[in-house]
Motif scaffolding. Structure first.
Motif, mmCIF file in Angstrom:
data_model
loop_
_atom_site.group_PDB
_atom_site.id
_atom_site.type_symbol
_atom_site.label_atom_id
_atom_site.label_comp_id
_atom_site.label_asym_id
_atom_site.label_seq_id
_atom_site.Cartn_x
_atom_site.Cartn_y
_atom_site.Cartn_z
ATOM 1 N N MET A 195 0.820 -1.212 0.000
ATOM 2 C CA MET A 195 0.000 0.000 0.000
ATOM 3 C C MET A 195 0.854 1.261 0.000
ATOM 4 N N HIS A 196 2.062 1.157 0.544
ATOM 5 C CA HIS A 196 2.963 2.314 0.549
ATOM 6 C C HIS A 196 3.347 2.711 -0.882
ATOM 7 N N GLU A 197 3.389 1.730 -1.785
ATOM 8 C CA GLU A 197 3.768 1.985 -3.181
ATOM 9 C C GLU A 197 2.581 2.378 -4.055
ATOM 10 N N MET A 198 1.359 2.263 -3.520
ATOM 11 C CA MET A 198 0.166 2.589 -4.300
ATOM 12 C C MET A 198 0.015 4.097 -4.474
ATOM 13 N N GLU A 199 -0.623 4.479 -5.580
ATOM 14 C CA GLU A 199 -0.944 5.885 -5.783
ATOM 15 C C GLU A 199 -2.115 6.246 -4.878
ATOM 16 N N LYS A 200 -2.164 7.500 -4.455
ATOM 17 C CA LYS A 200 -3.254 7.953 -3.601
ATOM 18 C C LYS A 200 -4.567 7.791 -4.343
ATOM 19 N N GLY A 201 -5.575 7.375 -3.587
ATOM 20 C CA GLY A 201 -6.890 7.175 -4.164
ATOM 21 C C GLY A 201 -7.716 6.269 -3.274
ATOM 22 N N PRO A 202 -8.937 5.957 -3.708
ATOM 23 C CA PRO A 202 -9.844 5.160 -2.872
ATOM 24 C C PRO A 202 -9.335 3.739 -2.594
ATOM 25 N N GLU A 203 -8.647 3.131 -3.568
ATOM 26 C CA GLU A 203 -8.129 1.778 -3.356
ATOM 27 C C GLU A 203 -7.052 1.772 -2.272
ATOM 28 N N ARG A 204 -6.202 2.785 -2.307
ATOM 29 C CA ARG A 204 -5.151 2.883 -1.291
ATOM 30 C C ARG A 204 -5.770 3.118 0.087
ATOM 31 N N LEU A 205 -6.786 3.957 0.153
ATOM 32 C CA LEU A 205 -7.469 4.218 1.419
ATOM 33 C C LEU A 205 -8.085 2.934 1.972
ATOM 34 N N GLU A 206 -8.684 2.135 1.098
ATOM 35 C CA GLU A 206 -9.249 0.845 1.521
ATOM 36 C C GLU A 206 -8.165 -0.076 2.074
ATOM 37 N N MET A 207 -7.001 -0.089 1.432
ATOM 38 C CA MET A 207 -5.890 -0.920 1.907
ATOM 39 C C MET A 207 -5.400 -0.444 3.285
ATOM 40 N N TYR A 208 -5.359 0.873 3.483
ATOM 41 C CA TYR A 208 -4.960 1.415 4.784
ATOM 42 C C TYR A 208 -5.970 1.016 5.857
#
Length: 183
Positions: free
Chosen positions: A34-47
């Motif tokens: 998740m640290h390597e993901m671009e900001k967005g809703p998918e990253r927020l879900e992973m967090y």
């Protein structure tokens, strides 16, 4: 048998060990991903998933510590005093890490202005309000400790495999719920 005996781990300890191990390894992998993901809703879900699983790991560790008072672990099998001390040190570091990682993540989130929720069932209280300096310190501790713990987990696994493959003793078998005689 639910409780530990002098020679073997009981079902509760084994289940907690393997569930904690799976969560811990999954949390490390998820944290890196998740640290390597671009900001967005998918990253927020992973967090959010990472936070929930981290709370779950913390709860498992609290159960483990309570269970150790009720049902102490069997004595470890050691071939030398050094290995005995190393085994206890590695286990102690792992226990501490599985407590400190969720706490540092909790502090990191709340000082960054984010809630920490357990699968939307409940939200942890804010320990420290938004604070950029504390947030950066907690973030550094959480991230660096995660990478360092990969080495500790590898050492733990290597020790178990050495006992199983080189010493051919019951160390690993006990955590699998088997006796040396059964193999």
């Amino acid at each position: 048998m639910l409780k530990n005996s002098e020679q073997n781990y009981g079902l509760v300890s084994r289940a907690n060990h393997w569930l904690s191990a799976a969560l811990f390894i999954g949390l490390i992998g998820l944290g890196i991903y998740m640290h390597e993901m671009e900001k967005g809703p998918e990253r927020l879900e992973m967090y959010q998933l990472h936070k929930s699983l981290g709370i779950g790991l913390f709860m498992l560790m609290m159960v483990r510590l309570l269970w150790l008072k009720i049902s102490p672990n069997p004595e470890q099998i050691s071939n030398s005093k050094f290995e005995h001390i190393l085994g206890h040190a590695v286990k102690g570091i792992l226990y501490l890490a599985m407590i400190m990682m969720p706490i540092s993540g909790w502090i990191m989130s709340t000082t960054g202005g984010h809630d920490v929720s357990f699968f939307n069932l409940f939200t942890l209280p804010v320990l420290i309000g938004e604070n950029e300096m504390i947030h950066e310190i907690a973030e550094e501790i959480h991230g660096t400790a995660g990478y360092l713990l990969i080495a500790i987990v590898a050492l733990h696994i290597a020790g178990a495999l050495k006992h199983h493959l080189v010493y051919k003793d019951a160390t690993l078998l006990r955590m699998l719920g088997k006796n040396k005689k059964e193999i």
